[in-house]
Design an enzyme around this catalytic site. Structure first.
Site, PDB file in Angstrom:
ATOM      1  N   GLY A   1     -10.824  -5.311 -13.754  1.00  6.48           N
ATOM      2  CA  GLY A   1     -10.946  -6.706 -13.324  1.00  6.48           C
ATOM      3  C   GLY A   1     -10.522  -7.641 -14.435  1.00  6.48           C
ATOM      4  O   GLY A   1     -10.448  -7.238 -15.605  1.00  6.48           O
TER       5      GLY A   1
ATOM      6  N   CYS B   1     -11.540   0.765 -17.007  1.00  9.78           N
ATOM      7  CA  CYS B   1     -11.312  -0.477 -17.744  1.00  9.78           C
ATOM      8  C   CYS B   1     -12.559  -1.374 -17.689  1.00  9.78           C
ATOM      9  O   CYS B   1     -13.578  -1.054 -18.265  1.00  9.78           O
ATOM     10  CB  CYS B   1     -10.060  -1.190 -17.233  1.00  9.78           C
ATOM     11  N   TYR B   2     -12.504  -2.490 -16.943  1.00  8.69           N
ATOM     12  CA  TYR B   2     -13.682  -3.354 -16.817  1.00  8.69           C
ATOM     13  C   TYR B   2     -14.868  -2.549 -16.279  1.00  8.69           C
ATOM     14  O   TYR B   2     -16.019  -2.754 -16.697  1.00  8.69           O
ATOM     15  CB  TYR B   2     -13.370  -4.526 -15.889  1.00  8.69           C
TER      16      TYR B   2
ATOM     17  N   SER C   1       6.851  -9.983  14.620  1.00  8.16           N
ATOM     18  CA  SER C   1       8.053 -10.468  13.950  1.00  8.16           C
ATOM     19  C   SER C   1       9.216  -9.498  14.075  1.00  8.16           C
ATOM     20  O   SER C   1      10.363  -9.871  13.855  1.00  8.16           O
ATOM     21  CB  SER C   1       7.756 -10.694  12.459  1.00  8.16           C
ATOM     22  N   GLY C   2       8.931  -8.238  14.390  1.00  6.31           N
ATOM     23  CA  GLY C   2       9.964  -7.224  14.452  1.00  6.31           C
ATOM     24  C   GLY C   2       9.992  -6.365  13.205  1.00  6.31           C
ATOM     25  O   GLY C   2      10.674  -5.345  13.164  1.00  6.31           O
ATOM     26  N   GLY C   3       9.243  -6.768  12.153  1.00  5.90           N
ATOM     27  CA  GLY C   3       9.134  -5.959  10.949  1.00  5.90           C
ATOM     28  C   GLY C   3       8.182  -4.800  11.173  1.00  5.90           C
ATOM     29  O   GLY C   3       7.470  -4.732  12.177  1.00  5.90           O
ATOM     30  N   VAL C   4       8.146  -3.887  10.217  1.00  8.13           N
ATOM     31  CA  VAL C   4       7.336  -2.688  10.398  1.00  8.13           C
ATOM     32  C   VAL C   4       5.853  -3.020  10.504  1.00  8.13           C
ATOM     33  O   VAL C   4       5.130  -2.390  11.283  1.00  8.13           O
ATOM     34  CB  VAL C   4       7.597  -1.682   9.247  1.00  8.13           C
TER      35      VAL C   4
ATOM     36  N   SER D   1       4.048  -5.794  11.649  1.00 13.26           N
ATOM     37  CA  SER D   1       3.603  -6.298  12.950  1.00 13.26           C
ATOM     38  C   SER D   1       3.910  -5.307  14.062  1.00 13.26           C
ATOM     39  O   SER D   1       3.200  -5.234  15.060  1.00 13.26           O
ATOM     40  CB  SER D   1       4.239  -7.657  13.247  1.00 13.26           C
ATOM     41  N   SER D   2       4.978  -4.509  13.896  1.00 11.74           N
ATOM     42  CA  SER D   2       5.321  -3.510  14.917  1.00 11.74           C
ATOM     43  C   SER D   2       4.260  -2.418  14.988  1.00 11.74           C
ATOM     44  O   SER D   2       3.872  -1.981  16.079  1.00 11.74           O
ATOM     45  CB  SER D   2       6.692  -2.895  14.613  1.00 11.74           C
TER      46      SER D   2
END
Length: 543
Positions: A78, A105-106, A250-253, A255-256
């Site tokens: 973080g 780490c943190y 949208s037609g992108g992966v 949203s598809s």
């Protein structure tokens, strides 16, 4: 096959048990997200190893964490310092649940402080690759060499380890680079690493995480992608009930895959809406209509909102404001569409293809402490008040995991492997104000870039390739005459998760063809440059 998890504790109904699928309990690794930009990478690596993982806020009550019956707990990194007022903390009772805990780490610093150690500013900060010497290779570092390379990113470090702690590894400037504490009397088992095993810059990092999962937590590694489909479908049905859902397609992966998942879960309760924003790639609208209406037979409505989006963007140059306005306009369009359609007037949900990189870059991680890199139109760009409740079944997934989910759902390869296209569209690939002439120039340039990538057989070898229209003009010579036209940048990256990326080393002849075609075929451009910036420090998109 990479594996994935259902929605996080923050979005699961209180009565739901996200560690169960089909009535069978799964072994679970609970990850407390303290706001690291790579927190989800930890979850992703655990899933890659075939173990169910669940990201939760550090403020999650101990009783809820215990109810998940975790096989182990991981504390992420973080941006805060553990000694600062208001820094994120967790219930120290997690060390008394009788399961192994790994601090990164943190997470290591916080655990050491809670267990009685001292943390302060380091005399020598470590950022980047560092060599560590491993003193103990019995469990966490099983099968690793005595010396290896890790990725450090810290300005603080543990200066005094609590009692019963053992040093497992060190660097010249970080004596406590890895520690272990085993207290049989209190059933406490803690391991801490100051470096980041989840990033690819730590070559043996995946092996270290596997050792924690299998050598220490004794996991079996039985979690698979198909498990996600059944549990996600069940979760959507439970969450939605009999309500109608609008899906922004949208037609992108992304949203598809959301559309396919929801179609499987709720069938006719789903209506997909494609919004023509005027900010799309060449031929995008026709492709979406052909694919989803004609091939998948999904209820698809197309709305032409080009005039509204262009009016919103008139005179706007700030990228955050562009994203905010686009996000607000999308919601307005969806709300107007439902109010105007009798069969959609009672739609209660808006489904989106939001992924985890969108969430964390917008500063909306589980801890609420992640740095906001940029607003995403579908996360930080949404209005505070709207008619819909959000449905985001991919919110905790990376791009490659979404593609694997699409394969399980049976989506065609041409959809699954499409390069990402930002929700704000070409608006964030035109640096400065967006105008119709600029959009036409950029569409033609982008089309040429994609055609050349496909012709060269490099589409699957690259993760994202596109053109950017810069807000500068340069002097050129065409036909013995002076020109003063626009400059276009070509951006090509390779990545697994889109949280980090490297610039693609495209062949020079491919770049030469792109440049020649753009300058010869697109009026208004006389210079092409190539972006050789990695993420970080740059982002993939320019805005």
């Amino acid at each position: 096959m990479s594996t994935v998890v259902p929605p996080t504790a923050a979005s699961v109904a209180p009565s739901a048990d996200p560690a169960s699928a089909g009535g069978e309990r799964r072994e679970t690794i609970v990850i407390l997200d303290f706001g690291s930009q790579t927190a989800q990478l930890i979850a992703r690596r655990v899933r890659d190893a075939g173990v169910f993982s669940l990201l939760v806020a550090p403020s999650t009550p101990l009783s809820k964490i215990a109810a998940l019956k975790p096989a182990g707990i991981i504390l992420s990194g973080g941006p805060s310092s553990v000694y600062e007022a208001g820094s994120p903390r967790c219930d120290p009772g997690i060390f008394d649940l009788g399961v192994p805990v790994l601090g990164i780490c943190y997470g290591m610093q916080l655990a050491c402080q809670l267990l009685g150690g001292a943390v302060d500013r380091a005399s020598h900060r470590e950022f980047g690759r560092a060599g560590i010497d491993i003193a103990d290779r019995s469990d966490l570092f099983h099968a690793l060499p005595e010396k290896t390379t890790v990725w450090m990113s810290h300005g603080d470090q543990v200066h005094a380890a609590p009692s019963m702690f053992q040093v497992l590894a060190s660097t010249p400037t970080c004596p406590l680079a890895a520690v272990r504490m085993i207290d049989p009397a209190a059933s406490r088992r803690f391991y801490g690493v100051q470096f980041h095993p989840e990033v690819t810059h730590t070559p043996q990092g995946f092996t270290i995480l596997q050792n924690f999962l299998y050598e220490i937590c004794k996991c079996s590694g039985a979690w698979r992608m198909s498990d996600y489909v059944s549990s996600a479908v069940e979760h959507v049905r439970r969450q939605v009930g009999s309500d109608h859902v609008i899906c922004g397609l949208s037609g992108g992966v992304d949203s598809s895959v959301v559309a396919a998942l929801l179609h499987r879960a709720i069938g006719k309760q789903l209506t997909c809406i494609f919004v023509d924003t005027g900010l799309l790639r060449k031929g995008e609208r026709a492709l979406v209509e052909t694919t989803f209406r004609d091939h998948f037979h999904i209820d698809l409505r197309v709305i032409d909102a080009r005039a509204q989006f262009m009016a919103d963007l008139a005179g706007i140059t700030d990228p955050q404001e562009k994203r905010r306005r686009i996000g607000h306009r999308f919601i307005d369009v969806f709300q107007q569409a439902t109010r105007a359609s009798a069969d959609l007037v009672n739609a209660k949900w808006l489904a989106q293809g939001t992924l985890y990189p969108d969430v964390i870059e917008s500063g909306h991680g589980h801890a609420g402490t992640a740095a906001g890199i940029k607003l995403h139109h579908n996360v930080g760009g949404l209005p505070e008040k709207m008619d819909f409740k959000l449905l985001e079944p991919l919110r905790d997934l990376f791009k490659d995991e979404v593609r694997k989910l699409g394969e399980v759902l049976g989506l065609p390869e041409k959809i699954i492997w499409r390069h990402p296209f930002p929700g704000p569209g070409l608006a964030v690939r035109i640096i400065g104000e967006v105008t119709e002439p600029q959009l036409e120039i950029l569409r033609e340039c982008d089309q040429i870039v994609l055609e050349e990538i496909e012709t060269a057989g490099l589409y699957r070898a690259t993760s994202q390739v596109f053109a950017v229209l810069l807000p500068v003009k340069s002097v050129g010579v065409m036909g013995d005459g002076r020109t003063y036209d626009s400059v276009v940048a070509i951006r090509a990256v390779t990545t697994e998760d889109f949280m980090s990326a490297d610039w693609s080393r495209l062949p020079h002849d491919v770049l030469a063809r792109m440049s020649s075609r753009i300058i010869n075929e697109v009026r208004g451009v006389n210079r092409v440059v190539y972006d050789i910036s990695s993420k970080p420090p740059a982002t993939i998109e320019w805005e």
